[in-house]
Write a protein that holds these residues in place. Structure first.
Motif, short mmCIF file in Angstrom:
data_model
loop_
_atom_site.label_atom_id
_atom_site.label_comp_id
_atom_site.label_asym_id
_atom_site.label_seq_id
_atom_site.Cartn_x
_atom_site.Cartn_y
_atom_site.Cartn_z
N GLY A 194 0.82 -1.21 0.00
CA GLY A 194 0.00 0.00 0.00
C GLY A 194 0.85 1.26 0.00
N ARG A 211 -3.76 8.18 -6.30
CA ARG A 211 -5.21 8.36 -6.37
C ARG A 211 -5.59 9.85 -6.33
NH1 ARG A 211 -6.31 5.66 -0.81
NH2 ARG A 211 -4.78 6.85 0.34
N GLN A 229 -5.08 15.53 1.48
CA GLN A 229 -4.40 14.24 1.45
C GLN A 229 -3.71 13.95 0.11
OE1 GLN A 229 -6.47 11.04 3.38
NE2 GLN A 229 -5.29 9.47 2.35
N ASP A 240 -4.81 2.59 8.62
CA ASP A 240 -6.21 2.15 8.59
C ASP A 240 -6.33 0.62 8.65
OD1 ASP A 240 -7.03 4.75 8.44
OD2 ASP A 240 -8.27 4.50 6.64
N ALA A 252 -7.21 10.11 12.03
CA ALA A 252 -6.72 8.84 11.49
C ALA A 252 -5.31 8.96 10.92
CB ALA A 252 -7.67 8.34 10.41
N LEU A 253 -5.03 10.05 10.21
CA LEU A 253 -3.70 10.20 9.61
C LEU A 253 -2.64 10.35 10.71
CD1 LEU A 253 -4.37 12.62 6.63
CD2 LEU A 253 -3.59 10.26 6.49
N VAL A 261 -1.13 -7.17 -4.20
CA VAL A 261 -0.77 -8.34 -3.40
C VAL A 261 -2.00 -9.24 -3.30
CG1 VAL A 261 -0.15 -9.09 -1.06
CG2 VAL A 261 1.04 -7.15 -2.13
N GLU A 321 1.77 -1.41 -4.67
CA GLU A 321 0.51 -0.65 -4.65
C GLU A 321 -0.36 -1.11 -5.81
OE1 GLU A 321 -1.33 1.79 -2.91
OE2 GLU A 321 -2.68 1.39 -4.60
N ARG A 322 -1.60 -1.46 -5.51
CA ARG A 322 -2.45 -2.04 -6.56
C ARG A 322 -2.87 -1.01 -7.62
NH1 ARG A 322 -7.89 -2.85 -2.88
NH2 ARG A 322 -8.13 -0.64 -2.55
N HIS A 323 -3.03 0.26 -7.22
CA HIS A 323 -3.47 1.25 -8.21
C HIS A 323 -2.31 1.66 -9.12
CE1 HIS A 323 -7.51 1.68 -6.98
NE2 HIS A 323 -7.22 2.07 -5.76
N ALA A 337 -8.74 13.18 3.35
CA ALA A 337 -8.51 14.14 4.43
C ALA A 337 -8.20 15.54 3.88
CB ALA A 337 -7.36 13.66 5.30
N CYS A 356 -0.04 -1.92 4.96
CA CYS A 356 -0.52 -0.54 5.08
C CYS A 356 -1.60 -0.42 4.02
CB CYS A 356 0.60 0.46 4.82
SG CYS A 356 2.01 0.24 5.91
N PRO A 384 -0.73 7.14 2.65
CA PRO A 384 0.16 7.91 3.52
C PRO A 384 0.97 7.04 4.48
CG PRO A 384 -2.08 8.81 3.54
CD PRO A 384 -2.13 7.58 2.72
N THR A 385 0.35 6.01 5.05
CA THR A 385 1.07 5.18 6.03
C THR A 385 2.20 4.42 5.36
OG1 THR A 385 -1.03 4.91 7.22
CG2 THR A 385 0.76 3.44 7.84
C1 LIG Z 1 -13.82 11.57 2.82
C2 LIG Z 1 -12.75 11.25 3.82
C3 LIG Z 1 -12.28 12.27 4.63
C4 LIG Z 1 -11.27 12.00 5.55
N1 LIG Z 1 -10.83 13.03 6.33
C5 LIG Z 1 -9.83 12.80 7.20
C6 LIG Z 1 -9.29 13.88 7.97
O1 LIG Z 1 -9.73 15.02 7.88
N2 LIG Z 1 -8.25 13.60 8.81
C7 LIG Z 1 -7.71 12.36 8.91
O2 LIG Z 1 -6.76 12.17 9.68
N3 LIG Z 1 -8.20 11.34 8.19
C8 LIG Z 1 -9.22 11.51 7.34
N4 LIG Z 1 -9.71 10.48 6.60
C9 LIG Z 1 -9.10 9.16 6.79
C10 LIG Z 1 -7.79 9.03 5.98
O3 LIG Z 1 -8.07 9.31 4.64
C11 LIG Z 1 -7.24 7.62 6.16
O4 LIG Z 1 -7.03 7.41 7.53
C12 LIG Z 1 -5.94 7.39 5.39
O5 LIG Z 1 -6.11 7.36 4.01
C13 LIG Z 1 -5.32 6.06 5.82
O6 LIG Z 1 -4.09 5.91 5.19
P1 LIG Z 1 -3.47 4.47 4.98
O7 LIG Z 1 -2.22 4.68 4.20
O8 LIG Z 1 -3.40 3.75 6.27
O9 LIG Z 1 -4.54 3.68 4.10
P2 LIG Z 1 -5.12 4.07 2.67
O10 LIG Z 1 -5.05 5.51 2.44
O11 LIG Z 1 -6.43 3.39 2.56
O12 LIG Z 1 -4.09 3.40 1.66
C14 LIG Z 1 -4.05 2.01 1.46
C15 LIG Z 1 -3.37 1.74 0.14
O13 LIG Z 1 -3.20 0.34 0.00
C16 LIG Z 1 -3.53 -0.03 -1.33
N5 LIG Z 1 -3.90 -1.45 -1.32
C17 LIG Z 1 -4.99 -2.02 -0.73
N6 LIG Z 1 -4.98 -3.35 -0.92
C18 LIG Z 1 -3.86 -3.63 -1.63
C19 LIG Z 1 -3.29 -4.85 -2.14
N7 LIG Z 1 -3.87 -6.04 -1.92
N8 LIG Z 1 -2.15 -4.77 -2.83
C20 LIG Z 1 -1.53 -3.57 -3.05
N9 LIG Z 1 -2.02 -2.40 -2.61
C21 LIG Z 1 -3.16 -2.43 -1.90
C22 LIG Z 1 -4.68 0.90 -1.69
O14 LIG Z 1 -4.83 1.00 -3.08
C23 LIG Z 1 -4.23 2.19 -1.05
O15 LIG Z 1 -3.44 2.97 -1.91
C24 LIG Z 1 -10.73 10.70 5.67
C25 LIG Z 1 -11.21 9.68 4.86
C26 LIG Z 1 -12.21 9.94 3.94
C27 LIG Z 1 -12.70 8.82 3.08
#
Ligand SMILES: Cc1cc2nc3c(=O)[nH]c(=O)nc-3n(C[C@H](O)[C@H](O)[C@H](O)COP(=O)(O)OP(=O)(O)OC[C@H]3O[C@@H](n4cnc5c(N)ncnc54)[C@H](O)[C@@H]3O)c2cc1C
Length: 508
Positions: free
Chosen positions: A9, A38, A100, A295, A306-307, A124, A32-34, A43, A155, A12-13
């Motif tokens: 993934g 994106r 974000q 997440d 969450a971030l 993956v 990363e699958r995409h 956020a 992540c 951000p994480t």
């Molecule tokens: C509308 C909206 C508003 C938000 N506002 C806030 C805010 O104001 N403040 C805040 O802190 N948070 C906010 N959030 C939450 C925040 O966007 C998430 O907490 C954050 O994106 C989590 O990051 P992450 O990297 O853990 O996971 P993600 O951003 O979900 O990234 C996961 C990545 O893994 C990839 N992936 C998944 N499965 C696979 C696989 N099998 N193989 C390869 N790649 C894969 C996905 O394509 C993706 O790119 C908001 C969310 C939404 C939807």
């Protein structure tokens, strides 16, 4: 091995983790699958402790060039009420209005500078592990293939496949509340009144602000005469949405129709987003060589946190994984990732669940609860306490040992340091993301103790006003591993320091 650590993934994480792993001298491979970064809006900004951490890495300054800040957050939503810090000179919560998509671009650029390999369009599909390695099945643009690594970190977001494959339970609840938010243009057929209110046939006048109906909540943000307005709906629904599937204008229009019971035509939009609330936390953040972060490890039922939690997971985990890859991790070091970050996640869960209780009720009892809560927040001490809770700055990680200094386990303050080479701060010492032994009292005895670890721990000598301790041992994630009390005798300080150095940074 194809990599030291596979990161699944590039959200951000995952990007933050890959950056920190590179700084710690290991080879991450990000899958990363995409195929592209994106563009779904998520956020709107970053807030809390992570801003300090980014500053301690020299990254915040770069982010500020892309968008102004960080700003002391004047007000922060808290379950239908607000934490209002406007009258505090030094508010406990800071925020950076960095969308974000931009955050991900900046992290991506930093990862590229450090030479991180990111394979986009590579999904993956399977993960397995044994005593020595993790094997990863990947579906790439040219077909399926396998990679192996010492460790793997999921992540991969809310629906984490890694978490499932590792058999890590993700207990909790999904709330029925669906929030939709948009900036839209109204067609000429909609009557916008001089004061910004709307005349909606079948409903009547919709005032700017919030309108509650028996089907949900409708919000309108408008200025007199303007045809570009912001709309907000909240409804309870039984459908589970995937945050990565973008909302459409039709979906919003249907939602407005259900809430108002009348049709409001919409001509176009510049921002559309939907979010739902879940309260879920992985039972374990580690299963052998597989870990989860961001997440994939936790979903909180309120916005804005969450971030902060996810990026701090990444920083906490990276140096520990690196220690294992480099072969000097003391026993149990990797387990402290779960111990510390699960605790931090549980704390965030606590206040976000409290926000659900505050926000969801609409009867007189719920209104009274909000009123009492708001009244308490007029006092400085409870307001500061809530600010620190939301910012995640009140966390003190459990540290091994007894009779510990009160600073042990806390985030290192950015003391102003006077050195032979001028004035600096703790933040600058942590730019390279290496452990630091900071001698604030001219203690050659303790610097000598640390000499055996000199290849792993940077030693600095400085003076500071009102020194809080004689010596601070600071981990790469800026948390204080150990501290010597002011004027602590060498007989007790030296053996305790030796124990802390071996406990965190291995046998010399
Ligand atoms: C509308 C909206 C508003 C938000 N506002 C806030 C805010 O104001 N403040 C805040 O802190 N948070 C906010 N959030 C939450 C925040 O966007 C998430 O907490 C954050 O994106 C989590 O990051 P992450 O990297 O853990 O996971 P993600 O951003 O979900 O990234 C996961 C990545 O893994 C990839 N992936 C998944 N499965 C696979 C696989 N099998 N193989 C390869 N790649 C894969 C996905 O394509 C993706 O790119 C908001 C969310 C939404 C939807």
């Amino acid at each position: 091995m194809d990599a030291d650590v596979v990161v699944v993934g590039a959200g951000p994480t995952g990007l933050m983790l890959a950056i920190e792993l590179r700084l710690a001298g290991v080879r991450p491979l990000v899958l990363e699958r995409h195929p592209h970064r994106r563009d779904t809006p998520k956020a709107g900004g970053l807030g809390g402790q992570i801003l300090e951490l980014l500053r301690y890495r020299g990254l915040l300054e770069r982010f500020q060039v892309a968008c102004p800040g960080p700003v002391p957050a004047p007000r922060f939503p808290f379950g239908g009420v607000h934490l209002d810090f406007t009258h505090l000179a030094d508010p406990p919560m800071h925020a950076l209005p960095l969308p974000q998509q931009l955050l991900e671009r900046l992290l991506d650029e930093r990862a590229a500078e450090l030479g991180v390999e990111i394979r986009r369009g590579n999904e993956v599909t399977g993960v397995s592990q044994d005593d020595a390695a993790v094997t990863v099945d990947v579906r790439g643009p040219d077909g399926p293939y396998r990679v192996s690594a010492r460790h793997l970190v999921g992540c991969d977001g809310a629906r984490s496949r890694v978490r499932d494959r590792a058999g890590i339970p993700f207990p909790g609840v999904t709330y029925p509340e669906v929030n939709r938010l948009a900036q839209v243009t109204l067609p000429d057929t909609v009557t916008v009144l001089d004061n910004g209110d709307l005349d909606v046939p079948g409903f009547g006048t919709v005032h700017a602000g919030f309108t509650r109906t028996d089907r949900g909540l409708f919000g309108l943000g408008s200025s007199p005469g303007a045809r570009s307005v912001s709309l907000y709906t909240i409804e309870d629904e039984s459908v589970e949405y995937d945050d990565d599937v973008p909302m459409t204008l039709n979906e919003l229009q249907d939602s407005v129709h259900r809430v108002l019971g009348a049709h409001l035509p919409l001509a176009g939009s510049t921002r559309l987003s939907r979010f739902t609330f879940k309260a879920r936390q992985a039972e374990r953040y580690r299963a052998g060589r597989i870990m989860v972060a961001g997440d994939a490890a936790h979903l909180f039922p309120a916005t804005g946190v969450a971030l902060n939690a996810g990026l701090l997971d990444a920083v906490n985990l990276a140096w520990k994984l690196a220690a294992d890859v480099h072969g000097w991790a003391p026993p149990g070091l990797l387990d402290t990732y779960h111990a510390e970050r699960h605790l931090a996640g549980a704390r965030t869960m606590l206040h976000t669940r409290a926000q659900v209780a505050l926000r969801r009720g609409h009867d007189a009892a719920a209104e009274a609860l909000r009123e009492v809560f708001s009244e308490l927040l007029l006092d400085e001490q409870p307001l500061r306490r809530m600010g620190a809770l939301v910012a995640g700055t009140d966390i003190r990680y459990p540290m091994p040992g007894s009779g510990l200094h009160p600073l042990a386990g806390t985030f290192a303050p950015d003391l102003t340091l006077h050195t032979d080479r001028g004035v600096t701060g703790v933040a600058e010492l942590l730019h390279p993301a290496r452990p630091v032994l900071l001698d604030l009292a001219g203690r050659p005895d303790l610097r000598e103790t640390a000499r055996e670890w000199e290849r792993r721990v940077d030693v600095h000598t400085a003076k500071t006003d009102d020194r809080p301790a004689d010596v601070l041992l600071i981990r790469p994630d800026a948390h204080i591993a150990w501290a010597a009390a002011v004027d602590e005798p060498a007989e007790t300080a030296a053996p305790a320091l030796r124990e802390a150095l071996s406990g965190w940074f291995g046998t010399p």
